[in-house]
Structures are given as C-alpha cells and as structure tokens.
Motif scaffolding. Structure first.
Motif, short mmCIF file in Angstrom:
data_model
loop_
_atom_site.label_atom_id
_atom_site.label_comp_id
_atom_site.label_asym_id
_atom_site.label_seq_id
_atom_site.Cartn_x
_atom_site.Cartn_y
_atom_site.Cartn_z
N GLN A 45 0.83 -1.21 0.00
CA GLN A 45 0.00 0.00 0.00
C GLN A 45 0.87 1.25 0.00
N ALA A 46 1.98 1.23 0.76
CA ALA A 46 2.91 2.36 0.76
C ALA A 46 3.50 2.55 -0.64
N TYR A 47 3.84 1.45 -1.30
CA TYR A 47 4.34 1.50 -2.68
C TYR A 47 3.29 2.17 -3.59
N LEU A 48 2.04 1.73 -3.47
CA LEU A 48 0.97 2.30 -4.30
C LEU A 48 0.76 3.78 -4.00
N ASP A 49 0.82 4.15 -2.72
CA ASP A 49 0.67 5.56 -2.35
C ASP A 49 1.77 6.41 -2.98
N GLY A 50 3.00 5.93 -2.88
CA GLY A 50 4.13 6.64 -3.48
C GLY A 50 4.01 6.70 -5.00
N TYR A 51 3.59 5.58 -5.59
CA TYR A 51 3.44 5.52 -7.04
C TYR A 51 2.40 6.53 -7.50
N THR A 52 1.27 6.60 -6.79
CA THR A 52 0.20 7.52 -7.18
C THR A 52 0.68 8.96 -7.13
N LYS A 53 1.42 9.31 -6.10
CA LYS A 53 1.95 10.68 -5.99
C LYS A 53 2.93 10.96 -7.14
N GLY A 54 3.83 10.02 -7.40
CA GLY A 54 4.78 10.19 -8.50
C GLY A 54 4.10 10.25 -9.85
N GLN A 55 3.08 9.43 -10.02
CA GLN A 55 2.33 9.41 -11.27
C GLN A 55 1.66 10.76 -11.52
N GLU A 56 1.07 11.33 -10.49
CA GLU A 56 0.44 12.64 -10.65
C GLU A 56 1.46 13.69 -11.07
N GLU A 57 2.63 13.67 -10.45
CA GLU A 57 3.68 14.63 -10.82
C GLU A 57 4.20 14.37 -12.23
N TYR A 58 4.43 13.11 -12.55
CA TYR A 58 4.91 12.74 -13.88
C TYR A 58 3.93 13.23 -14.95
N CYS A 59 2.64 13.04 -14.69
CA CYS A 59 1.62 13.39 -15.68
C CYS A 59 1.35 14.89 -15.75
N ASP A 60 1.92 15.67 -14.83
CA ASP A 60 1.81 17.13 -14.89
C ASP A 60 2.80 17.74 -15.87
N GLN A 61 3.81 16.97 -16.29
CA GLN A 61 4.78 17.52 -17.22
C GLN A 61 4.18 17.65 -18.61
N SER A 62 4.86 18.34 -19.48
CA SER A 62 4.41 18.51 -20.86
C SER A 62 4.65 17.22 -21.64
N ALA A 63 3.56 16.59 -22.02
CA ALA A 63 3.66 15.37 -22.82
C ALA A 63 4.31 15.67 -24.17
N TYR A 64 4.01 16.82 -24.71
CA TYR A 64 4.59 17.23 -25.98
C TYR A 64 6.12 17.28 -25.89
N MET A 65 6.62 17.92 -24.84
CA MET A 65 8.07 18.02 -24.67
C MET A 65 8.70 16.66 -24.39
N LEU A 66 7.99 15.80 -23.69
CA LEU A 66 8.47 14.44 -23.46
C LEU A 66 8.71 13.74 -24.80
N GLY A 67 7.79 13.96 -25.73
CA GLY A 67 7.94 13.40 -27.07
C GLY A 67 9.04 14.07 -27.87
N VAL A 68 9.15 15.39 -27.75
CA VAL A 68 10.18 16.14 -28.48
C VAL A 68 11.57 15.65 -28.12
N VAL A 69 11.82 15.42 -26.82
CA VAL A 69 13.15 14.98 -26.40
C VAL A 69 13.35 13.47 -26.58
N GLY A 70 12.30 12.78 -27.04
CA GLY A 70 12.44 11.37 -27.38
C GLY A 70 12.43 10.41 -26.21
N LYS A 71 11.89 10.84 -25.09
CA LYS A 71 11.79 9.94 -23.93
C LYS A 71 10.70 8.91 -24.17
N GLN A 72 10.86 7.77 -23.58
CA GLN A 72 9.89 6.69 -23.68
C GLN A 72 8.64 7.04 -22.87
N TYR A 73 7.48 6.71 -23.40
CA TYR A 73 6.23 6.88 -22.66
C TYR A 73 5.53 5.54 -22.60
#
Length: 119
Positions: free
Chosen positions: A65-93
């Motif tokens: 559950q602690a893993y899931l709690d941490g994952y959810t927080k990280g996921q929210e932050e990760y998904c706040d970034q610019s998806a467009y720029m993630l693609g521009v720099v060629g990072k894996q999604y």
C-alpha cells in the motif's frame, strides 16, 4: 529504425525489472520506491511482480500500500509535465497517464512527430 525501437524497449524492460524493491519493511522506503518508479514513467507493478523482483520475499500489505501511495503521488507529478516536450526529447512513454489525462498520449505523439519532421 524498427531495430532501434525494439532495442529501446528491451533496455527499458531490463531497467524496470532490474530495480529491486526495498529490502526493509520501512513504509517510507516503499513509498519512495513507488514514487521513483512513477517519476521514471514505469508502469505500476502488482504485488506478485514485486515479490518476484524481491527474489520471492513476501511483500506485506502495508508495504504494498505504501508503494501504491508513493506511485500515485509520483504518477500525478509525472503526468503534470508537458507530454509534448516528453515526445520532443524522445523519452519513452509507457502509458501511465492515459487514465489521468486522455490527451497525454496524443500530445506525446505530436511531440515525437515534430522532431521526425525536422530531420
């Protein structure tokens, strides 16, 4: 190009599976582990998968559950970034934002295509 895509996918899978879960039973360690995985854009792991990654050592419900709690927080932050720029720099999604932001994947693809057109 197809070879490069396959090679990148294999490397990503190897990196995901080579990061072992914490050996401690400290919930903050498990929360940090989940957060770090999400911030790298890796998909959430089931409790069964984490047991396999832990060389068969049991994962308590509290630690999972602690893993899931941490994952959810990280996921929210990760998904706040610019998806467009993630693609521009060629990072894996890996699709971890699809449920949070239905436009994330398309923005990522648009970013990927913007660099391909300029080559």
């Amino acid at each position: 190009m197809k070879f490069l895509t396959i090679s990148a996918a294999v490397l990503l899978l190897a990196a995901c599976s080579s990061t072992p879960p914490p050996t401690s039973n400290v919930e903050s360690d498990w929360q940090a582990f989940g957060y770090d995985r999400a911030m790298k854009g890796w998909i959430v792991q089931s409790e069964t998968k984490l047991v396999k990654l832990s060389d068969g050592k049991a994962v308590s419900e509290e630690n999972y559950q602690a893993y899931l709690d941490g994952y959810t927080k990280g996921q929210e932050e990760y998904c706040d970034q610019s998806a467009y720029m993630l693609g521009v720099v060629g990072k894996q999604y890996n699709g971890i934002c699809d449920r949070i932001d239905p436009f994330f994947r398309q923005d990522y693809v648009n970013g990927m295509h913007s660099t391909a057109g300029g080559m």
